[in-house]
Design an enzyme around this catalytic site. Sequence first.
Site, mmCIF file in Angstrom:
data_model
loop_
_atom_site.group_PDB
_atom_site.id
_atom_site.type_symbol
_atom_site.label_atom_id
_atom_site.label_comp_id
_atom_site.label_asym_id
_atom_site.label_seq_id
_atom_site.Cartn_x
_atom_site.Cartn_y
_atom_site.Cartn_z
ATOM 1 N N MET A 92 46.793 40.005 33.277
ATOM 2 C CA MET A 92 46.635 41.218 32.478
ATOM 3 C C MET A 92 46.603 40.943 30.975
ATOM 4 O O MET A 92 47.243 41.652 30.192
ATOM 5 C CB MET A 92 47.756 42.219 32.823
ATOM 6 C CG MET A 92 47.793 42.620 34.285
ATOM 7 S SD MET A 92 46.216 43.278 34.888
ATOM 8 C CE MET A 92 46.249 44.896 34.113
ATOM 9 N N LEU A 95 41.333 37.631 26.880
ATOM 10 C CA LEU A 95 41.220 36.242 26.436
ATOM 11 C C LEU A 95 40.380 36.172 25.165
ATOM 12 O O LEU A 95 39.464 36.979 24.967
ATOM 13 C CB LEU A 95 40.578 35.410 27.546
ATOM 14 C CG LEU A 95 41.433 35.334 28.818
ATOM 15 C CD1 LEU A 95 40.590 34.916 30.009
ATOM 16 C CD2 LEU A 95 42.611 34.380 28.625
ATOM 17 N N ASN A 109 36.946 36.352 37.717
ATOM 18 C CA ASN A 109 37.959 37.415 37.727
ATOM 19 C C ASN A 109 37.686 38.310 38.926
ATOM 20 O O ASN A 109 36.544 38.437 39.367
ATOM 21 C CB ASN A 109 37.861 38.256 36.444
ATOM 22 C CG ASN A 109 38.916 39.354 36.409
ATOM 23 O OD1 ASN A 109 40.082 39.115 36.739
ATOM 24 N ND2 ASN A 109 38.521 40.563 36.039
ATOM 25 N N HIS A 111 38.160 42.274 40.231
ATOM 26 C CA HIS A 111 38.367 43.607 39.652
ATOM 27 C C HIS A 111 38.290 44.647 40.771
ATOM 28 O O HIS A 111 37.378 44.593 41.603
ATOM 29 C CB HIS A 111 37.286 43.866 38.596
ATOM 30 C CG HIS A 111 37.450 45.175 37.924
ATOM 31 N ND1 HIS A 111 38.371 45.383 36.909
ATOM 32 C CD2 HIS A 111 36.845 46.361 38.127
ATOM 33 C CE1 HIS A 111 38.310 46.640 36.517
ATOM 34 N NE2 HIS A 111 37.384 47.254 37.234
ATOM 35 N N GLU A 176 39.870 42.425 48.859
ATOM 36 C CA GLU A 176 39.948 41.396 47.816
ATOM 37 C C GLU A 176 40.366 40.054 48.411
ATOM 38 O O GLU A 176 39.842 39.006 48.024
ATOM 39 C CB GLU A 176 40.954 41.799 46.734
ATOM 40 C CG GLU A 176 40.480 42.942 45.858
ATOM 41 C CD GLU A 176 41.444 43.239 44.705
ATOM 42 O OE1 GLU A 176 40.976 43.755 43.696
ATOM 43 O OE2 GLU A 176 42.650 42.950 44.825
HETATM 44 C C1 GRF Z 1 44.007 43.260 42.011
HETATM 45 O O1 GRF Z 1 43.741 44.551 42.490
HETATM 46 C C2 GRF Z 1 42.883 42.795 41.120
HETATM 47 O O2 GRF Z 1 41.647 43.333 41.445
HETATM 48 C C3 GRF Z 1 43.319 43.299 39.769
HETATM 49 O O3 GRF Z 1 44.713 43.172 39.749
HETATM 50 C C4 GRF Z 1 45.208 43.236 41.088
HETATM 51 C C5 GRF Z 1 46.062 42.007 41.282
HETATM 52 O O4 GRF Z 1 46.773 42.047 42.490
HETATM 53 N N1 GRF Z 1 42.650 42.561 38.723
HETATM 54 P P1 GRF Z 1 47.596 40.779 42.982
HETATM 55 O O5 GRF Z 1 48.563 40.386 41.850
HETATM 56 O O6 GRF Z 1 46.636 39.684 43.275
HETATM 57 O O7 GRF Z 1 48.341 41.246 44.187
#
Ligand code: GRF
Length: 192
Positions: A92, A95, A109, A111, A176
Amino acid sequence: MKKHRVAVLISGSGSNLQALIDACQTTDYPAEIVLVISNKETAYGITRAANAKIPAHIIRHVDYPTREEFDAAMNEVLQQYNVEIICLAGFMRLLSAGFVQKWAGKMLNIHPSLLPNFKGAHAVADALAAGAKESGCTVHLVSEEVDAGEIITQSKVPILAGDIEEILHQRIHEQEHILYPLALKKLIAQIQ
Ligand code: GRF
C-alpha cells in the site's frame, strides 16, 4: 528449468503472497520467492514468509524522510538477493518514478477490479457503489501512472444482489489466488 528470483512486497495479510508461495513450491513452476519486503511490521504476510522459510525484511516507510529514500532502501535489499522480478501483493505504498523505471517490465501488481475500471485504493467499494454487475481482478505491469500499466491477465467475478464489500472482496480474493501465479508465469514466458 531456470527459477526466476522473485521478491514479493506486502503491507498486510499476504494471502496473495501465500498463493505465490504455494505455486513456487511446485517443481515445474518457473519462479522462486527469495525475499519478502513489508513496509509494516504488523503484516501477517511476514509470518507466512517465516513459515515458508523465506527471508522477510521489514522496511518501514515511516523511517525514511522521502519516498525516494525508502525506495532506495528497498532497492538495496532487492539487489542483495539478486531479485529479477517484483510482485506487489497488497503493498500500500506509491513508488517513486525512479523505482518504477528501474523495474519497468519486471514488476507486477494485483488489483481488485477489472481495470481500467475502478482504479485506486477503494476498488471493491467503488464497484459496489457504482452498481456494477460484475467485477474481478487484474494483474498488470506497474507503470508510473497508478493502476494503469499493461494488463497481463484478468479474471471476472459476478456481483450478486445483497453483496457487501467484505463478501465481494472475498469472492475476488479467491480468483486473485488463482490469477497471480498464472500471471507471473505468463510474464516470465514473455521476458525470457
Ligand atoms: C488484494 O485484494 C489485492 O488485489 C489488493 O490488495 C489485496 C491484498 O490482499 N491490491 P492480500 O494481502 O494478498 O490478502
